[in-house]
Design an enzyme around this catalytic site. Structure first.
Site, PDB file in Angstrom:
ATOM      1  N   PHE A 150       0.708  -1.239   0.148  1.00  0.00           N
ATOM      2  CA  PHE A 150       0.011  -0.080  -0.168  1.00  0.00           C
ATOM      3  C   PHE A 150       0.874   1.184  -0.166  1.00  0.00           C
ATOM      4  O   PHE A 150       1.541   1.629   0.856  1.00  0.00           O
ATOM      5  CB  PHE A 150      -0.930  -0.022   1.202  1.00  0.00           C
ATOM      6  CG  PHE A 150      -1.776   1.239   1.038  1.00  0.00           C
ATOM      7  CD1 PHE A 150      -3.078   1.335   0.557  1.00  0.00           C
ATOM      8  CD2 PHE A 150      -1.393   2.550   1.676  1.00  0.00           C
ATOM      9  CE1 PHE A 150      -3.956   2.395   0.210  1.00  0.00           C
ATOM     10  CE2 PHE A 150      -2.450   3.735   1.488  1.00  0.00           C
ATOM     11  CZ  PHE A 150      -3.467   3.665   0.797  1.00  0.00           C
ATOM     12  N   ASP A 209       9.295   3.147   2.075  1.00  0.00           N
ATOM     13  CA  ASP A 209       8.279   3.724   2.384  1.00  0.00           C
ATOM     14  C   ASP A 209       7.904   3.621   3.922  1.00  0.00           C
ATOM     15  O   ASP A 209       7.254   2.767   4.470  1.00  0.00           O
ATOM     16  CB  ASP A 209       6.960   3.302   1.515  1.00  0.00           C
ATOM     17  CG  ASP A 209       5.518   3.909   1.938  1.00  0.00           C
ATOM     18  OD1 ASP A 209       5.788   4.746   2.985  1.00  0.00           O
ATOM     19  OD2 ASP A 209       4.992   4.086   0.996  1.00  0.00           O
ATOM     20  N   LYS A 212       2.228  11.044   7.094  1.00  0.00           N
ATOM     21  CA  LYS A 212       1.427  10.682   8.189  1.00  0.00           C
ATOM     22  C   LYS A 212       1.656  11.519   9.476  1.00  0.00           C
ATOM     23  O   LYS A 212       1.341  12.743   9.687  1.00  0.00           O
ATOM     24  CB  LYS A 212       1.230   9.271   8.615  1.00  0.00           C
ATOM     25  CG  LYS A 212       0.400   8.665   7.448  1.00  0.00           C
ATOM     26  CD  LYS A 212      -0.223   7.399   7.707  1.00  0.00           C
ATOM     27  CE  LYS A 212      -1.145   7.091   6.624  1.00  0.00           C
ATOM     28  NZ  LYS A 212      -0.848   5.901   5.692  1.00  0.00           N
TER      29      LYS A 212
HETATM   30  C1  LIG Z   1      -0.923   6.069   4.066  1.00  0.00           C
HETATM   31  C2  LIG Z   1       0.291   5.538   3.418  1.00  0.00           C
HETATM   32  C3  LIG Z   1       0.417   6.176   2.029  1.00  0.00           C
HETATM   33  C4  LIG Z   1      -0.337   7.371   1.548  1.00  0.00           C
HETATM   34  O1  LIG Z   1      -0.342   8.542   2.480  1.00  0.00           O
HETATM   35  P1  LIG Z   1      -1.564   9.617   2.132  1.00  0.00           P
HETATM   36  O2  LIG Z   1      -1.286  10.730   2.975  1.00  0.00           O
HETATM   37  O3  LIG Z   1      -2.761   8.724   2.364  1.00  0.00           O
HETATM   38  O4  LIG Z   1      -1.576   9.896   0.620  1.00  0.00           O
HETATM   39  C5  LIG Z   1       1.472   5.675   1.455  1.00  0.00           C
HETATM   40  N1  LIG Z   1       2.148   4.750   2.016  1.00  0.00           N
HETATM   41  C6  LIG Z   1       2.022   4.089   3.217  1.00  0.00           C
HETATM   42  C7  LIG Z   1       2.979   2.874   3.772  1.00  0.00           C
HETATM   43  C8  LIG Z   1       0.788   4.661   3.954  1.00  0.00           C
HETATM   44  O5  LIG Z   1       0.556   3.843   5.072  1.00  0.00           O
END
Ligand SMILES: *Cc1c(COP(=O)(O)O)cnc(C)c1O
Length: 408
Positions: free
Chosen positions: A147, A232, A261
């Protein structure tokens, strides 16, 4: 917290959303009106322990005083310049974020998906300019069940059909390999590969923790094959796992790290790509940007977030309370829990499907005053604010025990 200010009831507000709000979410039926620390309060004044923490956007809890103070002070002075001009907050934010993460440079953006997109663009440019990949031939290797966000390019390499179906045509240039499989990665990386992009722990997939040695293996492989390692850490980073970054559990330093986040302290969207100078340095003026990226309000809040993490206090709390979480969940194995994965204050808990779906268990926990979110199937995710107390955590585990063992 004082009496609720709203006059419309929760049921009324939920019903009012239906005709006017796009149906891209299916929230639990709770309407939050206020929050402080680890607790939220609905419009009727009912209180709930927040065990989701905005998918880790609220690592420091709701309205942490230091973060609110930084935001208030900045609101009174300067909120936006655009990058057409310098602002007096950005240098310190970049300096301290780079130092915190052991990297050289920072590319500030807003949302997580933008940080991912930015990392992809930087990796492709690096492949053409530094590695010498022929024009438009660059590939990026990613993991199944990833994700990374919701943009057209990002869903192009998702393996979740719900996230993809109906949104093609897709962006080419991605290869998908199983997660936690170094041999598959070895086979997929070739001379066209710009980068390997993975989550150090797969959050949305259900808090999937790779075998020990996987992250170090990805680092060794990418270095040996001459491509970048992009981690990520948007959900796993900034204290959640008991370290500043989840890659630190294997003493790994990626070439690029994606943050988001919690970087915005639950106040404003703040994301960033942090990385090596010889990689992020490929960007020249005009080649990439964002109107809001690096704005002074975001930089002020982001700097305050970095300041909290510089103390090490939150990482330590996550590690110590993580033991309590793990012990509590271990006690529930065989009593409604079929298995779980946990690191720091982060757990994916597989519920016995006979008891209910993750959604049903989440709804019952809500009735017990605990807010969680299912990931998929019968898995729920626990990710409380790192400010949670041991007592509160035990209360949440007690509520889960009640829901699982009493059929609620
Ligand atoms: C939440 C998330 C994203 C995307 O972040 P948004 O601020 O919702 O665009 C990307 N990578 C990971 C691992 C995430 O948990």
């Amino acid at each position: 917290m004082t009496a609720p200010v709203r006059t419309r009831s929760s049921a009324d507000l939920i019903a009012a959303e239906e005709p006017v709000l796009a149906h891209n979410y299916h929230p639990l039926p709770v309407v939050v009106a206020r929050a402080e620390g680890t607790w939220v309060e609905d419009v009727e004044g009912r209180r709930y322990l927040d065990m989701l923490a905005g998918y880790s956007a609220l690592n420091f809890g709701h309205r942490h005083p230091a973060l609110i103070d930084a935001a208030h002070q900045q609101l009174d002075r300067l909120t936006l310049t655009s990058r057409a001009f310098h602002n007096d907050r950005l240098a310190e934010f970049a300096e301290r974020l780079a130092a915190l993460t052991g990297q050289d440079m920072v590319l500030p953006m807003n949302t997580g998906a933008e940080a991912v997109e930015s990392g992809i663009k930087v990796a492709r440019k690096w492949a053409y300019e530094v590695k010498g990949v022929p024009a438009d031939q660059a590939t990026i290797v990613v993991a199944a069940d990833n994700f990374h966000g919701r943009t057209t390019t990002i869903v192009s390499f998702s393996t979740d059909e719900t996230a993809r179906t109906g949104f093609g045509p897709f962006t080419p240039g991605f290869r998908i390999v199983p997660y936690n499989d170094l041999a598959a990665l070895e086979a997929a990386v070739d001379e066209t590969t710009a980068a390997v992009l993975i989550e150090p722990i797969q959050g949305e997939a259900g808090v999937i923790i790779p075998d020990e040695g996987y992250l170090a293996g990805v680092r060794e492989l990418t270095r040996r094959k001459g491509c970048l390692f992009i981690a990520d850490e948007i959900q796993s980073g900034l204290g959640r796992t008991g370290r500043t970054l989840a890659v630190e559990h294997e003493s790994v330093v990626p070439d690029l790290v994606l943050l988001g986040k919690a970087l915005g302290g639950g106040i404003v969207p703040v994301s960033a790509v942090v990385g090596r100078r010889d990689v992020l340095g490929v960007l020249r003026p005009g080649e990439h940007g964002s109107t809001f990226g690096g704005n002074p309000l975001a930089a002020a809040v982001g700097t305050a977030v970095v300041e909290l993490l510089e103390t090490g206090e939150f990482q330590l709390r996550a590690a110590e309370l993580g033991v309590l979480l793990r012990n509590g969940l271990t006690d529930l194995v065989g009593r409604g829990v079929v298995g779980f994965r946990a690191r720091g204050l982060w757990a994916g808990v597989d519920i016995d499907p006979a008891i209910g779906t993750g959604r049903e268990v989440s709804a019952r926990l809500m009735q017990e005053g605990v807010l969680v979110k299912d990931t998929h199937g019968s898995t729920i995710r626990l990710a409380p604010p790192l400010t949670i107390t041991g007592e509160e955590l035990e209360g949440a585990i007690g509520a889960l025990e009640k829901v699982l063992t009493q059929g609620a």
